[in-house]
Write a protein that holds these residues in place. Structure first.
Motif: not given
Length: 68
Positions: A25-26, A47-48, A51, A54
């Motif tokens: 997913k990430v 950004s990781t 992710g 999220e």
């Protein structure tokens, strides 16, 4: 001196999400996610982190803790 620790494993357990599924997913490898999960990293890209948050429907503060 204190340090920042990642409690990713706790949030993964709460969300019933395994390492392989979260890594997919990430968009990172299982190996890299495992290093993050086991606090074997010195840094994490925003950004990781975005992710992960999220995918787990959480806030950064849910997985990042300050420990003395």
């Amino acid at each position: 001196m204190g340090k920042i620790v990642l409690e990713l494993d706790v949030m993964m357990a709460k969300r019933h999400l395994g390492l392989n599924e979260l890594a997919e997913k990430v968009g990172i490898t299982n190996v890299n996610l495992s290093k993050i999960k086991n606090n074997k990293v010195n840094a994490i890209r925003f950004s990781t982190l975005e992710g992960i948050c999220e995918a787990l429907e959480c806030q950064p503060g849910d997985i990042l803790k300050y420990s003395e």
